[in-house]
Design a protein around this motif. Structure first.
Motif, short mmCIF file in Angstrom:
data_model
loop_
_atom_site.label_atom_id
_atom_site.label_comp_id
_atom_site.label_asym_id
_atom_site.label_seq_id
_atom_site.Cartn_x
_atom_site.Cartn_y
_atom_site.Cartn_z
N GLU A 1 16.86 -25.10 27.78
CA GLU A 1 17.46 -26.29 28.38
C GLU A 1 17.86 -27.28 27.29
N PRO A 2 18.82 -28.17 27.58
CA PRO A 2 19.12 -29.24 26.62
C PRO A 2 17.93 -30.17 26.45
N CYS A 3 17.97 -30.94 25.39
CA CYS A 3 16.77 -31.65 24.95
C CYS A 3 16.14 -32.61 25.97
N PRO A 4 16.84 -33.42 26.70
CA PRO A 4 16.10 -34.29 27.63
C PRO A 4 15.30 -33.51 28.67
N ASN A 5 15.85 -32.41 29.13
CA ASN A 5 15.13 -31.61 30.13
C ASN A 5 14.17 -30.60 29.48
N ARG A 6 14.35 -30.31 28.21
CA ARG A 6 13.50 -29.34 27.54
C ARG A 6 12.06 -29.83 27.45
N ILE A 7 11.87 -31.13 27.28
CA ILE A 7 10.51 -31.66 27.16
C ILE A 7 9.75 -31.43 28.45
N ILE A 8 10.39 -31.72 29.59
CA ILE A 8 9.71 -31.53 30.88
C ILE A 8 9.44 -30.04 31.12
N GLU A 9 10.39 -29.21 30.77
CA GLU A 9 10.20 -27.78 30.96
C GLU A 9 9.04 -27.25 30.11
N ASP A 10 8.97 -27.69 28.86
CA ASP A 10 7.89 -27.22 27.99
C ASP A 10 6.53 -27.74 28.44
N VAL A 11 6.48 -28.96 28.91
CA VAL A 11 5.21 -29.51 29.39
C VAL A 11 4.73 -28.73 30.61
N GLY A 12 5.62 -28.49 31.56
CA GLY A 12 5.23 -27.75 32.76
C GLY A 12 4.84 -26.31 32.45
N GLY A 13 5.62 -25.65 31.60
CA GLY A 13 5.28 -24.27 31.24
C GLY A 13 3.96 -24.17 30.49
N ALA A 14 3.71 -25.10 29.57
CA ALA A 14 2.46 -25.08 28.83
C ALA A 14 1.26 -25.35 29.75
N PHE A 15 1.41 -26.29 30.69
CA PHE A 15 0.30 -26.55 31.62
C PHE A 15 0.01 -25.32 32.48
N ALA A 16 1.05 -24.68 32.99
CA ALA A 16 0.84 -23.49 33.82
C ALA A 16 0.18 -22.38 33.02
N MET A 17 0.61 -22.19 31.77
CA MET A 17 0.00 -21.16 30.94
C MET A 17 -1.48 -21.45 30.68
N GLY A 18 -1.76 -22.71 30.34
CA GLY A 18 -3.17 -23.06 30.09
C GLY A 18 -4.02 -22.97 31.34
N ALA A 19 -3.47 -23.38 32.49
CA ALA A 19 -4.25 -23.35 33.72
C ALA A 19 -4.54 -21.91 34.16
N VAL A 20 -3.55 -21.05 34.10
CA VAL A 20 -3.76 -19.65 34.50
C VAL A 20 -4.70 -18.95 33.53
N GLY A 21 -4.45 -19.10 32.23
CA GLY A 21 -5.33 -18.47 31.25
C GLY A 21 -6.74 -19.02 31.31
N GLY A 22 -6.86 -20.34 31.51
CA GLY A 22 -8.20 -20.93 31.62
C GLY A 22 -8.93 -20.49 32.88
N SER A 23 -8.18 -20.29 33.96
CA SER A 23 -8.82 -19.82 35.19
C SER A 23 -9.41 -18.42 35.00
N ILE A 24 -8.66 -17.55 34.36
CA ILE A 24 -9.16 -16.20 34.13
C ILE A 24 -10.38 -16.22 33.21
N TYR A 25 -10.28 -16.97 32.13
CA TYR A 25 -11.37 -16.99 31.15
C TYR A 25 -12.64 -17.61 31.74
N HIS A 26 -12.50 -18.78 32.38
CA HIS A 26 -13.70 -19.48 32.87
C HIS A 26 -14.26 -18.83 34.12
N SER A 27 -13.46 -18.11 34.89
CA SER A 27 -14.04 -17.38 36.02
C SER A 27 -14.94 -16.25 35.53
N VAL A 28 -14.52 -15.55 34.50
CA VAL A 28 -15.35 -14.49 33.94
C VAL A 28 -16.59 -15.09 33.27
N LYS A 29 -16.40 -16.14 32.49
CA LYS A 29 -17.54 -16.75 31.80
C LYS A 29 -18.53 -17.38 32.78
N GLY A 30 -18.01 -18.07 33.81
CA GLY A 30 -18.91 -18.69 34.78
C GLY A 30 -19.68 -17.65 35.59
#
Length: 224
Positions: A8-37
């Motif tokens: 995406e162009p730069c003004p929208n790229r920031i929002i896209e990267d923030v949303g994608g990074a949050f989704a990646m961290g939330a999904v990966g963290g859910s898998i990791y912490h479910s197994v660890k818990g």
């Protein structure tokens, strides 16, 4: 990292990267912490312990990823505006700057180490993306591709040289293929027979000295 042409162009790229990074961290963290818990919970409450760990830790990890992605996108857009072009160096320098900024509170040494790790990590990601793009891109068509489509390969060498040989798809037949054959010259018996017959005919057409009649009379019985 997405290919440069698909971003995406730069003004929208920031929002896209923030949303994608949050989704990646939330999904990966859910898998990791479910197994660890589940692993650290007592017998009989493993499912409840895993679910509690996911609720407590997965959003935090997603938020950390979102902060990293937002900071990275801001640096990327800044470098794009300053350098007036987009290339892998923007991502590498953005990763270096992001790692240093997020670890600045821990001191210069920790910030430098984090910056180096961020730059190297982004360099590996960009290099891997370039290699994948290079090996998955379709190459130029070969002779088999042209043959399958019923076309002539323009890069093929000519099949016949000289004045009559053309390039690919040209007429490769000999130059005398469409001409009639030359007349046969018979130097044997046929020549003598033809000349003999002609001379006999002319001898019959000459007038006879004894008969006094013309040549035509000897033919039709008009002479003596």
């Amino acid at each position: 990292m997405a290919p440069l042409a698909d971003r995406e162009p730069c003004p929208n790229r920031i929002i896209e990267d923030v949303g994608g990074a949050f989704a990646m961290g939330a999904v990966g963290g859910s898998i990791y912490h479910s197994v660890k818990g589940s692993w650290t919970s007592p017998r009989g409450s493993k499912f409840r312990g895993g679910l509690s760990a996911v609720k407590a830790r997965a959003p935090v990890l997603g938020g950390n990823f979102a902060v990293w992605g937002g900071c990275f996108a801001c640096f990327d857009c800044t470098l794009t505006a300053v350098r007036k072009k987009e290339d892998p160096w923007n991502a590498i320098l953005s990763g270096f700057a992001t790692g240093g900024v997020l670890a600045a509170r821990a001191g210069p040494k920790a910030a430098t180490q984090s910056a180096v790790v961020g730059g190297v990590l982004l360099a590996l990601i960009e290099g891997l993306g370039i290699m994948i793009t290079k090996y998955t891109a379709a190459g130029p068509p070969g002779p088999e591709d042209y043959a399958a489509q019923g076309q002539v390969d323009p890069t093929a060498p000519p099949t016949m040289g000289g004045l009559f040989g053309g390039g690919p798809g040209g007429n490769t037949a000999p130059p005398s293929a469409g001409l009639p054959p030359p007349p046969a010259v018979d130097g044997g018996m046929g020549d003598s027979e033809t000349s003999f017959g002609t001379s006999s005919t002319f001898e019959k057409e000459e007038p006879s000295e004894s008969g006094g009649g013309g040549g035509w009379g000897s033919w039709f019985g008009g002479g003596k």
